[in-house]
Scaffold this motif. Structure first.
Motif, PDB file in Angstrom:
ATOM      1  N   LEU A 117      -7.071  -2.676  -3.879  1.00  0.00           N
ATOM      2  CA  LEU A 117      -5.912  -2.286  -3.466  1.00  0.00           C
ATOM      3  C   LEU A 117      -5.240  -1.392  -4.591  1.00  0.00           C
TER       4      LEU A 117
ATOM      5  N   ARG B  65      -5.599   2.183  -2.903  1.00  0.00           N
ATOM      6  CA  ARG B  65      -4.444   2.097  -1.793  1.00  0.00           C
ATOM      7  C   ARG B  65      -3.425   2.319  -2.646  1.00  0.00           C
TER       8      ARG B  65
ATOM      9  N   ALA C  13       1.022  -1.351   0.125  1.00  0.00           N
ATOM     10  CA  ALA C  13       0.173  -0.084  -0.110  1.00  0.00           C
ATOM     11  C   ALA C  13       0.494   0.833   0.055  1.00  0.00           C
TER      12      ALA C  13
END
Length: 298
Positions: free
Chosen positions: A145, A148, A99
């Protein structure tokens, strides 16, 4: 690029490792046994000892890499929900490690069960009643994701990823034919399976790692739809066995778990993937691969 690869000594993962190394990338593979570690070292790759039940260890390996290719999966179809739960924990751990980095993360999903009876595309979502719907929760986790700052891609593979060393669904069909003394197919055998050669798939993993945009869904499909009667026919010729139809309702009893998949019409397209990444499969198709004889010990 320093790349961490899970499933690095598996049928698909080992081809990915070789593809990446041949392209100049530095690879570290996940190894859960001495034999796997030795195979990676012999291939010239680094070794990270561990397994999918150690998400913290996977996170450390991911954080130390410039990118991650995730091909491993617990193929326990007797407890598929638990296998997917492990998969989701792995994706969460790798996602946390990456991340905010903008690093690439390629996770493996599947085309089977997306839109039975229609050609699935990269924009298709799973039929909620299909066998694959549970696993696609992991795909959704991975794609999330992108928000992120992870350059994540979901690479969907078809029911048949073929080539020398294949121990997947086609090998199960061959084992059933040997056991029953007949190569069977459900119904009239017109339902279709998408397919890809493992070396073509490996090249797509590399291209995705190098250049796929965040949140991209890719289809590693070389052949849109091979009729299952043609698969059964090639198996019959390879084993010297008769080829016959059986009622679709008898498929699971005849083949085991794979019978349910063999009864589905699950073609898939890779048109968008080919355009996005300039990927062009060049290896032989499934029937030609079966006719080479290596599936039958020739």
């Amino acid at each position: 690029m320093r790349v961490f690869v899970t499933g690095a000594t598996g049928f698909i993962g080992s081809a990915v490792v070789r593809e990446l190394m041949d392209a100049g990338h530095e690879v570290t593979g996940l190894a859960r046994s001495d034999a796997s570690a030795a195979a990676l070292e012999a291939a010239g790759a680094g070794v990270h000892r561990g397994d999918l039940d150690d998400p913290d260890g996977l996170a450390r390996a991911a954080a130390a890499a410039d990118g991650v290719v995730h091909t491993a999966f617990h193929h326990d179809f007797s407890d598929f929900a638990s296998a997917v739960a492990i998969e989701r924990r792995v994706i969460a751990a790798i996602g946390d490690a990456l991340a905010g980095s903008g690093k690439p993360f390629i996770m493996t999903s599947g085309t089977g069960g997306l839109t039975p009876g229609r050609v699935a595309t990269e924009e298709s979502t799973p039929d909620p009643d299909s066998f694959a719907a549970v696993r696609h929760a992991a795909e959704r986790d991975a794609l999330a994701l992108a928000a992120r700052d992870v350059r994540v891609s979901a690479l969907r593979l078809p029911s048949s990823v073929h080539g020398k060393g294949d121990r997947g669904f086609v090998s199960w069909l061959i084992a059933a034919a040997r056991d029953k003394g007949v190569s069977a197919y459900p119904g009239d055998g017109s339902n279709r399976w998408a397919a890809v050669h493992r070396l073509d798939a490996a090249r797509l993993y590399r291209l995705a790692l190098e250049s796929a945009q965040a949140g991209t869904v890719l289809h590693g499909v070389g052949e849109e739809g091979v009729p299952v009667r043609d698969i059964a026919g090639a198996i019959g010729r390879g084993l010297g066995l008769p080829v016959t139809s059986l009622p679709p309702e008898d498929a699971v009893g005849h083949f085991g778990f794979v019978g349910g998949v063999f009864s589905l019409d699950i073609p898939a397209s890779s048109d968008l993937t080919r355009k996005r990444l300039d990927w062009h499969p060049v290896e032989q198709g499934l029937i030609a691969d079966l006719e080479e004889g290596h599936y039958f010990g020739a």
